[in-house]
Design a protein around this motif. Structure first.
Motif, PDB file in Angstrom:
ATOM      1  N   VAL A   1       4.826   8.796   6.279  1.00 21.62           N
ATOM      2  CA  VAL A   1       3.643   9.536   6.727  1.00 21.62           C
ATOM      3  C   VAL A   1       3.117   8.838   7.975  1.00 21.62           C
ATOM      4  CG1 VAL A   1       1.286  10.237   6.153  1.00 21.62           C
ATOM      5  CG2 VAL A   1       3.059  10.248   4.385  1.00 21.62           C
ATOM      6  N   ILE A   2       2.965   9.604   9.050  1.00 20.84           N
ATOM      7  CA  ILE A   2       2.475   9.047  10.314  1.00 20.84           C
ATOM      8  C   ILE A   2       0.967   9.252  10.380  1.00 20.84           C
ATOM      9  CG2 ILE A   2       2.538   9.244  12.820  1.00 20.84           C
ATOM     10  CD1 ILE A   2       5.458  10.165  12.525  1.00 20.84           C
ATOM     11  N   LYS A   3       0.257   8.148  10.631  1.00 16.25           N
ATOM     12  CA  LYS A   3      -1.201   8.180  10.758  1.00 16.25           C
ATOM     13  C   LYS A   3      -1.550   7.732  12.168  1.00 16.25           C
ATOM     14  CE  LYS A   3      -1.659   7.227   5.871  1.00 16.25           C
ATOM     15  NZ  LYS A   3      -2.311   6.453   4.847  1.00 16.25           N
ATOM     16  N   ASP A   4      -2.099   8.649  12.971  1.00 15.93           N
ATOM     17  CA  ASP A   4      -2.417   8.387  14.373  1.00 15.93           C
ATOM     18  C   ASP A   4      -3.917   8.409  14.615  1.00 15.93           C
ATOM     19  OD1 ASP A   4       0.266   8.304  15.066  1.00 15.93           O
ATOM     20  OD2 ASP A   4       0.289  10.264  16.035  1.00 15.93           O
ATOM     21  N   VAL A   5      -4.339   7.636  15.597  1.00 18.36           N
ATOM     22  CA  VAL A   5      -5.700   7.725  16.116  1.00 18.36           C
ATOM     23  C   VAL A   5      -5.616   7.478  17.621  1.00 18.36           C
ATOM     24  CG1 VAL A   5      -6.260   5.287  15.651  1.00 18.36           C
ATOM     25  CG2 VAL A   5      -8.098   6.949  15.907  1.00 18.36           C
ATOM     26  N   VAL A   6      -6.283   8.336  18.383  1.00 17.11           N
ATOM     27  CA  VAL A   6      -6.331   8.170  19.834  1.00 17.11           C
ATOM     28  C   VAL A   6      -7.475   7.218  20.157  1.00 17.11           C
ATOM     29  CG1 VAL A   6      -6.691   9.323  22.049  1.00 17.11           C
ATOM     30  CG2 VAL A   6      -5.332  10.434  20.262  1.00 17.11           C
ATOM     31  N   CYS A   7      -7.167   6.199  20.941  1.00 13.49           N
ATOM     32  CA  CYS A   7      -8.139   5.179  21.336  1.00 13.49           C
ATOM     33  C   CYS A   7      -8.180   5.083  22.854  1.00 13.49           C
ATOM     34  CB  CYS A   7      -7.746   3.810  20.790  1.00 13.49           C
ATOM     35  SG  CYS A   7      -7.655   3.697  19.009  1.00 13.49           S
ATOM     36  N   ARG A   8      -9.324   4.742  23.360  1.00 16.69           N
ATOM     37  CA  ARG A   8      -9.441   4.425  24.784  1.00 16.69           C
ATOM     38  C   ARG A   8      -9.068   2.952  24.919  1.00 16.69           C
ATOM     39  NH1 ARG A   8      -9.194   7.693  29.069  1.00 16.69           N
ATOM     40  NH2 ARG A   8     -10.338   6.787  30.788  1.00 16.69           N
ATOM     41  N   ALA A   9      -8.282   2.617  25.957  1.00 17.91           N
ATOM     42  CA  ALA A   9      -7.766   1.252  26.067  1.00 17.91           C
ATOM     43  C   ALA A   9      -7.639   0.802  27.514  1.00 17.91           C
ATOM     44  CB  ALA A   9      -6.395   1.175  25.401  1.00 17.91           C
ATOM     45  N   ALA A  10      -7.733  -0.507  27.688  1.00 21.28           N
ATOM     46  CA  ALA A  10      -7.361  -1.139  28.952  1.00 21.28           C
ATOM     47  C   ALA A  10      -5.944  -1.653  28.753  1.00 21.28           C
ATOM     48  CB  ALA A  10      -8.308  -2.288  29.281  1.00 21.28           C
TER      49      ALA A  10
ATOM     50  N   LEU B   1      -2.739   4.845  18.612  1.00 25.63           N
ATOM     51  CA  LEU B   1      -2.383   3.804  17.659  1.00 25.63           C
ATOM     52  C   LEU B   1      -1.764   4.508  16.466  1.00 25.63           C
ATOM     53  CD1 LEU B   1      -2.474   0.790  16.944  1.00 25.63           C
ATOM     54  CD2 LEU B   1      -4.769   1.177  16.029  1.00 25.63           C
ATOM     55  N   ARG B   2      -0.597   4.049  16.033  1.00 20.60           N
ATOM     56  CA  ARG B   2       0.180   4.748  14.997  1.00 20.60           C
ATOM     57  C   ARG B   2       0.557   3.776  13.883  1.00 20.60           C
ATOM     58  NH1 ARG B   2       4.465   8.250  17.589  1.00 20.60           N
ATOM     59  NH2 ARG B   2       2.658   9.617  17.561  1.00 20.60           N
ATOM     60  N   ARG B   3       0.330   4.220  12.659  1.00 23.56           N
ATOM     61  CA  ARG B   3       0.781   3.466  11.494  1.00 23.56           C
ATOM     62  C   ARG B   3       1.657   4.399  10.670  1.00 23.56           C
ATOM     63  NH1 ARG B   3      -3.522   0.102   8.652  1.00 23.56           N
ATOM     64  NH2 ARG B   3      -3.164  -1.049  10.575  1.00 23.56           N
ATOM     65  N   ILE B   4       2.813   3.918  10.283  1.00 22.58           N
ATOM     66  CA  ILE B   4       3.723   4.700   9.456  1.00 22.58           C
ATOM     67  C   ILE B   4       3.708   4.091   8.062  1.00 22.58           C
ATOM     68  CG2 ILE B   4       6.084   5.527   9.149  1.00 22.58           C
ATOM     69  CD1 ILE B   4       6.387   5.229  12.237  1.00 22.58           C
ATOM     70  N   THR B   5       3.298   4.904   7.092  1.00 12.30           N
ATOM     71  CA  THR B   5       3.257   4.462   5.706  1.00 12.30           C
ATOM     72  C   THR B   5       4.191   5.350   4.893  1.00 12.30           C
ATOM     73  OG1 THR B   5       1.391   5.889   5.180  1.00 12.30           O
ATOM     74  CG2 THR B   5       0.872   3.654   5.898  1.00 12.30           C
ATOM     75  N   LYS B   6       4.341   5.016   3.636  1.00 14.91           N
ATOM     76  CA  LYS B   6       5.161   5.838   2.746  1.00 14.91           C
ATOM     77  C   LYS B   6       4.289   6.352   1.612  1.00 14.91           C
ATOM     78  CE  LYS B   6       9.585   4.121   3.894  1.00 14.91           C
ATOM     79  NZ  LYS B   6      10.807   4.801   3.886  1.00 14.91           N
ATOM     80  N   VAL B   7       4.406   7.636   1.351  1.00  8.83           N
ATOM     81  CA  VAL B   7       3.732   8.269   0.228  1.00  8.83           C
ATOM     82  C   VAL B   7       4.818   8.956  -0.589  1.00  8.83           C
ATOM     83  CG1 VAL B   7       2.064  10.011  -0.491  1.00  8.83           C
ATOM     84  CG2 VAL B   7       1.586   8.581   1.507  1.00  8.83           C
ATOM     85  N   ALA B   8       4.938   8.540  -1.836  1.00  6.66           N
ATOM     86  CA  ALA B   8       5.980   9.058  -2.725  1.00  6.66           C
ATOM     87  C   ALA B   8       7.352   8.912  -2.078  1.00  6.66           C
ATOM     88  CB  ALA B   8       5.693  10.509  -3.097  1.00  6.66           C
ATOM     89  N   GLY B   9       7.544   7.796  -1.366  1.00  6.76           N
ATOM     90  CA  GLY B   9       8.832   7.508  -0.748  1.00  6.76           C
ATOM     91  C   GLY B   9       9.082   8.202   0.577  1.00  6.76           C
ATOM     92  N   ASN B  10       8.156   9.042   1.028  1.00 11.30           N
ATOM     93  CA  ASN B  10       8.317   9.764   2.290  1.00 11.30           C
ATOM     94  C   ASN B  10       7.428   9.158   3.373  1.00 11.30           C
ATOM     95  OD1 ASN B  10      10.077  11.786   1.188  1.00 11.30           O
ATOM     96  ND2 ASN B  10       8.275  12.665   0.187  1.00 11.30           N
TER      97      ASN B  10
ATOM     98  N   ASP C   1      -4.156   3.648   2.337  1.00 15.74           N
ATOM     99  CA  ASP C   1      -2.887   3.000   2.690  1.00 15.74           C
ATOM    100  C   ASP C   1      -2.208   2.573   1.403  1.00 15.74           C
ATOM    101  OD1 ASP C   1      -0.774   1.606   3.723  1.00 15.74           O
ATOM    102  OD2 ASP C   1      -1.963   0.364   5.061  1.00 15.74           O
ATOM    103  N   GLU C   2      -1.251   3.352   0.954  1.00 12.25           N
ATOM    104  CA  GLU C   2      -0.604   3.081  -0.325  1.00 12.25           C
ATOM    105  C   GLU C   2       0.261   1.833  -0.313  1.00 12.25           C
ATOM    106  OE1 GLU C   2       1.015   6.407  -2.319  1.00 12.25           O
ATOM    107  OE2 GLU C   2      -0.759   7.601  -1.970  1.00 12.25           O
ATOM    108  N   GLY C   3       0.542   1.309   0.876  1.00 11.25           N
ATOM    109  CA  GLY C   3       1.354   0.102   0.942  1.00 11.25           C
ATOM    110  C   GLY C   3       0.548  -1.171   0.820  1.00 11.25           C
ATOM    111  N   THR C   4      -0.753  -1.052   0.579  1.00  9.49           N
ATOM    112  CA  THR C   4      -1.628  -2.216   0.503  1.00  9.49           C
ATOM    113  C   THR C   4      -1.935  -2.550  -0.948  1.00  9.49           C
ATOM    114  OG1 THR C   4      -2.636  -1.569   2.569  1.00  9.49           O
ATOM    115  CG2 THR C   4      -3.856  -3.129   1.224  1.00  9.49           C
ATOM    116  N   PRO C   5      -1.766  -3.802  -1.323  1.00  8.63           N
ATOM    117  CA  PRO C   5      -2.086  -4.187  -2.693  1.00  8.63           C
ATOM    118  C   PRO C   5      -3.565  -3.979  -3.009  1.00  8.63           C
ATOM    119  CG  PRO C   5      -1.020  -5.990  -1.486  1.00  8.63           C
ATOM    120  CD  PRO C   5      -1.280  -4.896  -0.510  1.00  8.63           C
ATOM    121  N   ALA C   6      -3.862  -3.566  -4.229  1.00 13.35           N
ATOM    122  CA  ALA C   6      -5.252  -3.395  -4.655  1.00 13.35           C
ATOM    123  C   ALA C   6      -5.983  -4.724  -4.516  1.00 13.35           C
ATOM    124  CB  ALA C   6      -5.292  -2.904  -6.091  1.00 13.35           C
ATOM    125  N   GLY C   7      -7.204  -4.654  -4.027  1.00 10.64           N
ATOM    126  CA  GLY C   7      -8.007  -5.863  -3.890  1.00 10.64           C
ATOM    127  C   GLY C   7      -7.666  -6.699  -2.665  1.00 10.64           C
TER     128      GLY C   7
END
Length: 130
Positions: free
Chosen positions: A35-44, A24-33, A80-86
């Motif tokens: 950043v790929i955040k991955d986690v390996v999951c077991r799945a059907a 599972l991959r989420r691509i976010t931006k940190v300081a405009g660059n 996750d810097e792309g998420t609004p506070a609160g």
């Protein structure tokens, strides 16, 4: 009625026995660059059935079921810097802007439907572009 932790334990056992590893991959931006955040999951991972093909769901899309276990253990996606506070949305839940690597191919998450029992996240049903 099964308790949430038993539902997760049973799902984890089933996925271990008959599932496969996906990323599972989420691509976010940190300081405009990016950043790929991955986690390996077991799945059907299964093909969608004919009766599921409606709207944006296509014949070559895939149904994917994952447990929250690996996501929680990895504390994915972290800050996750792309998420609004609160924000009331739990950032650990997969979302339609995420990607999933299945059998070496990166695919787009189209639909994410988390399942909660007694307020606890016990599984996630996803539709991923084929």
């Amino acid at each position: 009625m099964l308790l949430p932790n038993q539902i997760i334990t049973d799902l984890d056992a089933a996925l271990l026995a008959t599932g496969e590893d996906v990323t599972l991959r989420r691509i976010t931006k940190v300081a405009g660059n990016p950043v790929i955040k991955d986690v390996v999951c077991r799945a059907a991972v299964r093909s969608v059935s004919a009766d599921e093909i409606v709207g944006t769901i296509a014949q070559n899309d895939l149904r994917v079921i994952i447990s929250p276990t690996q996501i929680m253990l990895a504390a994915w996606p972290g800050a996750d810097e792309g998420t609004p506070a609160g924000s009331a949305v739990d950032q650990r839940l997969p979302r339609a802007t995420d990607k999933m690597v299945i059998q070496g191919k990166e695919r787009q998450v189209k639909v994410s439907k988390p399942v909660f029992v007694a307020g606890t996240w016990v599984r996630c049903n996803l539709v991923v572009a084929g």
